[in-house]
Design a protein around this motif. Structure first.
Motif, mmCIF file in Angstrom:
data_model
loop_
_atom_site.group_PDB
_atom_site.id
_atom_site.type_symbol
_atom_site.label_atom_id
_atom_site.label_comp_id
_atom_site.label_asym_id
_atom_site.label_seq_id
_atom_site.Cartn_x
_atom_site.Cartn_y
_atom_site.Cartn_z
ATOM 1 N N GLY A 47 0.827 -1.207 0.000
ATOM 2 C CA GLY A 47 0.000 0.000 0.000
ATOM 3 C C GLY A 47 0.854 1.246 0.000
ATOM 4 O O GLY A 47 2.087 1.180 0.105
ATOM 5 N N PRO A 48 0.211 2.413 -0.134
ATOM 6 C CA PRO A 48 0.938 3.686 -0.200
ATOM 7 C C PRO A 48 1.789 3.923 1.042
ATOM 8 O O PRO A 48 1.415 3.537 2.154
ATOM 9 C CB PRO A 48 -0.174 4.732 -0.287
ATOM 10 C CG PRO A 48 -1.362 4.000 -0.778
ATOM 11 C CD PRO A 48 -1.229 2.600 -0.244
ATOM 12 N N ILE A 49 2.943 4.550 0.822
ATOM 13 C CA ILE A 49 3.886 4.823 1.902
ATOM 14 C C ILE A 49 4.415 6.239 1.737
ATOM 15 O O ILE A 49 4.700 6.676 0.619
ATOM 16 C CB ILE A 49 5.067 3.828 1.875
ATOM 17 C CG1 ILE A 49 4.563 2.400 2.055
ATOM 18 C CG2 ILE A 49 6.103 4.158 2.940
ATOM 19 C CD1 ILE A 49 5.646 1.349 1.961
ATOM 20 N N GLY A 50 4.571 6.931 2.853
ATOM 21 C CA GLY A 50 5.159 8.258 2.842
ATOM 22 C C GLY A 50 6.643 8.182 2.520
ATOM 23 O O GLY A 50 7.287 7.152 2.710
ATOM 24 N N MET A 51 7.173 9.291 2.049
ATOM 25 C CA MET A 51 8.579 9.320 1.636
ATOM 26 C C MET A 51 9.534 8.990 2.779
ATOM 27 O O MET A 51 10.529 8.296 2.570
ATOM 28 C CB MET A 51 8.926 10.685 1.029
ATOM 29 C CG MET A 51 8.269 10.934 -0.325
ATOM 30 S SD MET A 51 8.917 9.893 -1.648
ATOM 31 C CE MET A 51 10.411 10.807 -2.074
ATOM 32 N N THR A 52 9.257 9.468 3.983
ATOM 33 C CA THR A 52 10.150 9.185 5.111
ATOM 34 C C THR A 52 10.197 7.691 5.408
ATOM 35 O O THR A 52 11.279 7.112 5.569
ATOM 36 C CB THR A 52 9.718 9.972 6.357
ATOM 37 O OG1 THR A 52 9.756 11.367 6.053
ATOM 38 C CG2 THR A 52 10.605 9.680 7.540
ATOM 39 N N ASP A 53 9.031 7.058 5.458
ATOM 40 C CA ASP A 53 8.988 5.618 5.720
ATOM 41 C C ASP A 53 9.592 4.825 4.565
ATOM 42 O O ASP A 53 10.259 3.810 4.779
ATOM 43 C CB ASP A 53 7.558 5.158 5.983
ATOM 44 C CG ASP A 53 7.022 5.676 7.309
ATOM 45 O OD1 ASP A 53 7.833 5.958 8.218
ATOM 46 O OD2 ASP A 53 5.788 5.810 7.435
ATOM 47 N N LEU A 54 9.382 5.311 3.355
ATOM 48 C CA LEU A 54 9.953 4.651 2.182
ATOM 49 C C LEU A 54 11.475 4.757 2.201
ATOM 50 O O LEU A 54 12.186 3.791 1.896
ATOM 51 C CB LEU A 54 9.376 5.297 0.923
ATOM 52 C CG LEU A 54 9.454 4.533 -0.375
ATOM 53 C CD1 LEU A 54 8.922 3.116 -0.239
ATOM 54 C CD2 LEU A 54 8.696 5.284 -1.454
ATOM 55 N N SER A 63 17.685 12.456 -1.459
ATOM 56 C CA SER A 63 17.846 12.807 -2.874
ATOM 57 C C SER A 63 17.817 11.564 -3.762
ATOM 58 O O SER A 63 17.270 11.597 -4.871
ATOM 59 C CB SER A 63 19.133 13.602 -3.097
ATOM 60 O OG SER A 63 20.254 12.826 -2.715
ATOM 61 N N SER A 64 18.396 10.473 -3.300
ATOM 62 C CA SER A 64 18.388 9.233 -4.076
ATOM 63 C C SER A 64 16.974 8.689 -4.214
ATOM 64 O O SER A 64 16.565 8.239 -5.295
ATOM 65 C CB SER A 64 19.271 8.176 -3.430
ATOM 66 O OG SER A 64 20.614 8.595 -3.407
ATOM 67 N N LEU A 65 16.208 8.738 -3.123
ATOM 68 C CA LEU A 65 14.832 8.259 -3.163
ATOM 69 C C LEU A 65 13.986 9.128 -4.087
ATOM 70 O O LEU A 65 13.205 8.613 -4.883
ATOM 71 C CB LEU A 65 14.221 8.216 -1.769
ATOM 72 C CG LEU A 65 12.748 7.775 -1.731
ATOM 73 C CD1 LEU A 65 12.589 6.361 -2.283
ATOM 74 C CD2 LEU A 65 12.208 7.873 -0.318
ATOM 75 N N THR A 66 14.159 10.436 -4.008
ATOM 76 C CA THR A 66 13.391 11.343 -4.862
ATOM 77 C C THR A 66 13.658 11.031 -6.330
ATOM 78 O O THR A 66 12.719 10.946 -7.137
ATOM 79 C CB THR A 66 13.733 12.810 -4.548
ATOM 80 O OG1 THR A 66 13.394 13.070 -3.177
ATOM 81 C CG2 THR A 66 12.975 13.766 -5.449
ATOM 82 N N ARG A 82 -1.849 12.689 -1.930
ATOM 83 C CA ARG A 82 -1.865 13.408 -0.651
ATOM 84 C C ARG A 82 -2.000 12.420 0.499
ATOM 85 O O ARG A 82 -2.779 11.472 0.440
ATOM 86 C CB ARG A 82 -3.036 14.386 -0.600
ATOM 87 C CG ARG A 82 -2.869 15.565 -1.500
ATOM 88 C CD ARG A 82 -2.263 16.702 -0.728
ATOM 89 N NE ARG A 82 -2.183 17.861 -1.602
ATOM 90 C CZ ARG A 82 -1.221 18.732 -1.581
ATOM 91 N NH1 ARG A 82 -0.241 18.591 -0.716
ATOM 92 N NH2 ARG A 82 -1.213 19.746 -2.384
ATOM 93 N N ASP A 83 -1.243 12.673 1.537
ATOM 94 C CA ASP A 83 -1.318 11.870 2.751
ATOM 95 C C ASP A 83 -2.609 12.264 3.468
ATOM 96 O O ASP A 83 -2.807 13.441 3.783
ATOM 97 C CB ASP A 83 -0.104 12.161 3.644
ATOM 98 C CG ASP A 83 -0.033 11.265 4.856
ATOM 99 O OD1 ASP A 83 -1.099 10.857 5.376
ATOM 100 O OD2 ASP A 83 1.082 10.981 5.301
ATOM 101 N N PRO A 84 -3.499 11.317 3.731
ATOM 102 C CA PRO A 84 -4.775 11.661 4.371
ATOM 103 C C PRO A 84 -4.599 12.216 5.790
ATOM 104 O O PRO A 84 -5.488 12.910 6.292
ATOM 105 C CB PRO A 84 -5.550 10.340 4.381
ATOM 106 C CG PRO A 84 -4.529 9.275 4.180
ATOM 107 C CD PRO A 84 -3.375 9.896 3.440
ATOM 108 N N ARG A 85 -3.454 11.970 6.417
ATOM 109 C CA ARG A 85 -3.227 12.458 7.788
ATOM 110 C C ARG A 85 -2.535 13.809 7.810
ATOM 111 O O ARG A 85 -2.503 14.469 8.847
ATOM 112 C CB ARG A 85 -2.385 11.433 8.563
ATOM 113 C CG ARG A 85 -3.085 10.092 8.751
ATOM 114 C CD ARG A 85 -2.151 9.082 9.392
ATOM 115 N NE ARG A 85 -0.874 8.995 8.687
ATOM 116 C CZ ARG A 85 -0.517 8.029 7.862
ATOM 117 N NH1 ARG A 85 -1.330 7.034 7.645
ATOM 118 N NH2 ARG A 85 0.647 8.036 7.266
ATOM 119 N N ASP A 86 -1.929 14.205 6.673
ATOM 120 C CA ASP A 86 -1.176 15.461 6.634
ATOM 121 C C ASP A 86 -1.240 16.009 5.208
ATOM 122 O O ASP A 86 -0.538 15.525 4.328
ATOM 123 C CB ASP A 86 0.283 15.202 7.047
ATOM 124 C CG ASP A 86 1.138 16.454 7.052
ATOM 125 O OD1 ASP A 86 0.654 17.527 6.615
ATOM 126 O OD2 ASP A 86 2.303 16.365 7.473
#
Length: 151
Positions: A47-54, A63-66, A82-86
């Protein structure tokens, strides 16, 4: 073949890491992906994951992840939602094509990794799974003795 008593734990894990890398490389090539893209898709199967957790899951610098996400997004395999929590934050989600490819690559990687242990007796496979799970779980919560960079 080397007797396991002649090889230290670290050496055995390094050799295993090379085998795992090889499986990811082979599966990635078959699906016209890089190993990093395959790892990203496999992580996103859940499922979807935020960039920090990813970033934590893939052990990549921001920068590498981006750059990785940008390249996979250009192939229409992922999208930023969009993150539903933020509302200021985004999560990375698989597209329909991304989901199809993620399921295929995840299945192929799992089959390749399972093949590495195909010759083990059931009791040894259960023990190995238990040990590897404990090591990875401990590392995920930060209790493993990971080396720190020199000052």
């Amino acid at each position: 073949m080397t007797d396991s008593t002649e090889t230290g734990f670290a050496d055995a894990v390094v050799r295993l890491a090379h085998l795992v890398d090889h499986v990811f490389d082979e599966v990635s090539r078959r699906h016209d992906l890089t190993a990093a893209q395959t790892q990203l898709l496999c992580v996103l199967v859940g499922g979807p994951i935020g960039m920090t957790d990813l970033r934590r899951a893939l052990k990549l610098e921001k920068s590498s992840l981006t750059g990785l996400v940008d390249r996979v997004e250009r192939r229409s395999l992922v999208t930023r939602v969009r993150d539903p929590r933020d509302r200021r934050a985004y999560q990375i989600a698989l597209t329909e094509e991304g989901t199809r490819l993620a399921v295929l690559t995840h299945r192929d990687v799992a089959a390749g990794l399972d093949a590495l242990a195909a010759g083990l007796p059931a009791a040894e496979l259960t023990l190995a799974t238990s040990i590897l799970t404990r090591i990875t779980d401990d590392a995920a919560v930060g209790t493993a003795g990971l080396p720190q960079p020199a000052s």
